[in-house]
Design an enzyme around this catalytic site. Structure first.
Site, PDB file in Angstrom:
ATOM      1  CE  LYS A   1      -6.601   8.434   8.040  1.00  8.98           C
ATOM      2  NZ  LYS A   1      -7.054   7.217   8.718  1.00  8.98           N
TER       3      LYS A   1
ATOM      4  CE  LYS B   1      -3.309   2.528   2.887  1.00  2.37           C
ATOM      5  NZ  LYS B   1      -4.002   2.559   4.205  1.00  2.37           N
TER       6      LYS B   1
ATOM      7  CG  ASP C   1      -5.656   7.888   4.655  1.00  2.42           C
ATOM      8  OD1 ASP C   1      -6.537   8.509   4.027  1.00  2.42           O
ATOM      9  OD2 ASP C   1      -5.874   6.878   5.326  1.00  2.42           O
TER      10      ASP C   1
ATOM     11  CG  ASP D   1     -10.043   6.990   6.922  1.00  2.00           C
ATOM     12  OD1 ASP D   1      -8.980   7.109   6.286  1.00  2.00           O
ATOM     13  OD2 ASP D   1     -10.087   6.926   8.172  1.00  2.00           O
TER      14      ASP D   1
ATOM     15  NE  ARG E   1     -10.802  -1.358   3.705  1.00  2.00           N
ATOM     16  CZ  ARG E   1     -11.301  -1.477   4.934  1.00  2.00           C
ATOM     17  NH1 ARG E   1     -12.506  -2.001   5.096  1.00  2.00           N
ATOM     18  NH2 ARG E   1     -10.621  -1.089   5.987  1.00  2.00           N
TER      19      ARG E   1
END
Length: 449
Positions: free
Chosen positions: A261, A249, A254, A331, A335
């Protein structure tokens, strides 16, 4: 700094480091030192304990390894010692492995720890005082072993040194802030490494990603001004018997996207490319050491940022597998990009084993703490092998369930699958007093973070 394995201490040695285990032989091994009775009372060889003596114009360091030290204990102890002493060490240091009865099998770990002691987090500090450190001067580390052990110890020392310098490069990459590290920086790092160490690197820009159908990766990158990169690396040794796929990843920052977040600790999200860093370092080291294996690494690299173009909860996106994905939570972006990476490597390379590495969710930290990483696999032999390797190296793993029972959690009403089941969010919205008490006691650790 240079490294040398010797069987006799030269007159040039200005400091000698002795390594001792905390066992029944300690008193006997310390008996040859002056004032041994006092020394035995003061030095117990506890892990990372350091005792300093002066004898015949030399500085002697007695360093404790603790009880029954393993590979990771040697690394941690030597790393701590050299980090704390690197401003005070003289130019010529001998590590006496004979006096403490240290088996040459630990030479690789010892050397690895010594060099990792050079690492400092202050990558961008401008006010560095105190003069040059041991690693910045023209210095030498010598390892004292018996004459019969010189050849094997020299080979082990070279591996430990090569590993440490790659680890330092990867740690620099991990700790760099996002304004110094974006998907293009990861791609450039891979290209430069491939050219230096002789392995293949291909980098797909956003146009190529669109052309081959990496739609989940492209969707995650929509909110960032920095375009994504899809990086493919390959080290193929002619003697390799198996083909191993690695997928890492590579989210260089992020924010959580629209599912933003909390601001507390968000600055750590510069390291959300830890899986990519692990893959980059693994391929580089395998090529550097010419390991007889066939490794393919795939890194979907992007930023998960937020602007008017960013994907939103409820959006349906495509993917390399051609399955449609309902985005419940932006968020849960890791995946999404990993789905493209995993399907790409499976379809184009068909490796015998695929290992995916990712800083995927804070829930794993809430479950296992910082002592271990979560391991999910349906391969019993691989699970056991990875577990045993982690126990040896200190990179511990703990297996978590990957049952078919969870498949229903991925079903979507509007798409083939969804990226998050949403049940925790539903439970969090309840106002029952029991739910409130549980949440208060856990400080939020039961909920996704």
């Amino acid at each position: 700094m240079t490294l040398e394995v010797i069987h006799q201490i030269s007159e040039m040695a200005q400091a000698i480091v002795y390594l001792y285990r905390q066992d029944d032989t300690l008193e006997e091994r310390l008996a040859s030192f002056p004032n041994a009775n006092f020394l035995i009372q003061d030095f117990k060889a506890e892990a990372k304990q350091v005792h300093i003596l002066y004898e015949g114009g030399q500085k002697l360091f007695l360093v404790g390894l603790g009880k029954s030290p393993k590979q990771t204990d040697f690394i941690k102890t030597l790393r701590s010692f050299f980090f704390k002493q690197k401003k005070n060490l003289p130019d010529a240091v001998v590590l006496n492995l004979i006096a403490g009865g240290i088996d040459p099998q630990w030479v690789e770990a010892i050397v690895n720890g010594c060099i990792l002691g050079d690492y400092d987090l202050g990558l961008y500090k401008t006010d560095k005082t105190g003069g040059l450190t041991f690693f910045e001067r023209t210095t030498k580390i010598q390892l004292l072993v018996t004459e019969s052990e010189i050849e094997s110890a020299t080979k082990s020392a070279a591996i430990g040194e090569a590993t440490a310098w790659t680890q330092i490069r990867v740690m620099d990459l991990m700790n760099a802030p996002s304004n110094k590290k974006n998907p293009l920086v990861l791609a450039d790092w891979a290209v430069d490494s491939g050219q230096k160490y002789g392995y293949l690197v291909s980098v797909f820009d956003e146009k190529k990603c669109e052309e081959i159908g990496l739609k989940a990766l492209l969707a995650v990158s929509e909110g960032s001004k920095n375009p994504p990169r899809f990086i493919v690396l390959e080290h193929a040794h002619p003697e390799a018997k198996r083909k191993i796929g690695l997928v890492g990843k590579g989210v260089t920052f992020d924010t959580g996207g629209v599912s933003l977040k909390q601001s507390a600790n968000m600055h750590y999200m510069k390291s959300d490319m830890g899986g990519a860093a692990a893959v980059l370092g693994t391929i580089e080291l395998a090529a550097k050491l010419q390991l007889p294996i066939h490794l393919i690494g795939v890194i979907p690299a992007t930023e998960n940022s937020i602007d008017g173009l960013a994907i939103k909860p409820g959006d349906v996106i495509g993917s390399y597998s051609r399955k449609s994905i309902e985005v419940i939570d932006t968020d849960a972006e890791g995946r999404l990009i990993l789905a493209d990476g995993l399907n790409y490597i499976k379809h184009n390379y068909e490796p015998d084993i695929i290992i995916d590495l990712a800083t995927l969710t804070g829930s794993c930290v809430a479950t296992l703490g910082y002592a271990a990483a979560g391991l999910f696999t349906n391969n019993e032999l691989l699970a056991q092998s990875l577990y045993e390797s982690g126990q040896q190296t200190g990179e511990k793993l703990w297996r978590l369930p990957l049952w078919d029972d969870y498949k229903d959690e991925l079903k979507s009403d509007v798409a083939d699958v969804k990226n998050f089941h949403g049940k925790q969010e539903f439970e969090r919205s309840k106002t029952c007093s029991l739910g409130k008490k549980i949440q208060e006691k856990s400080h939020g650790s039961l909920w996704r973070n």
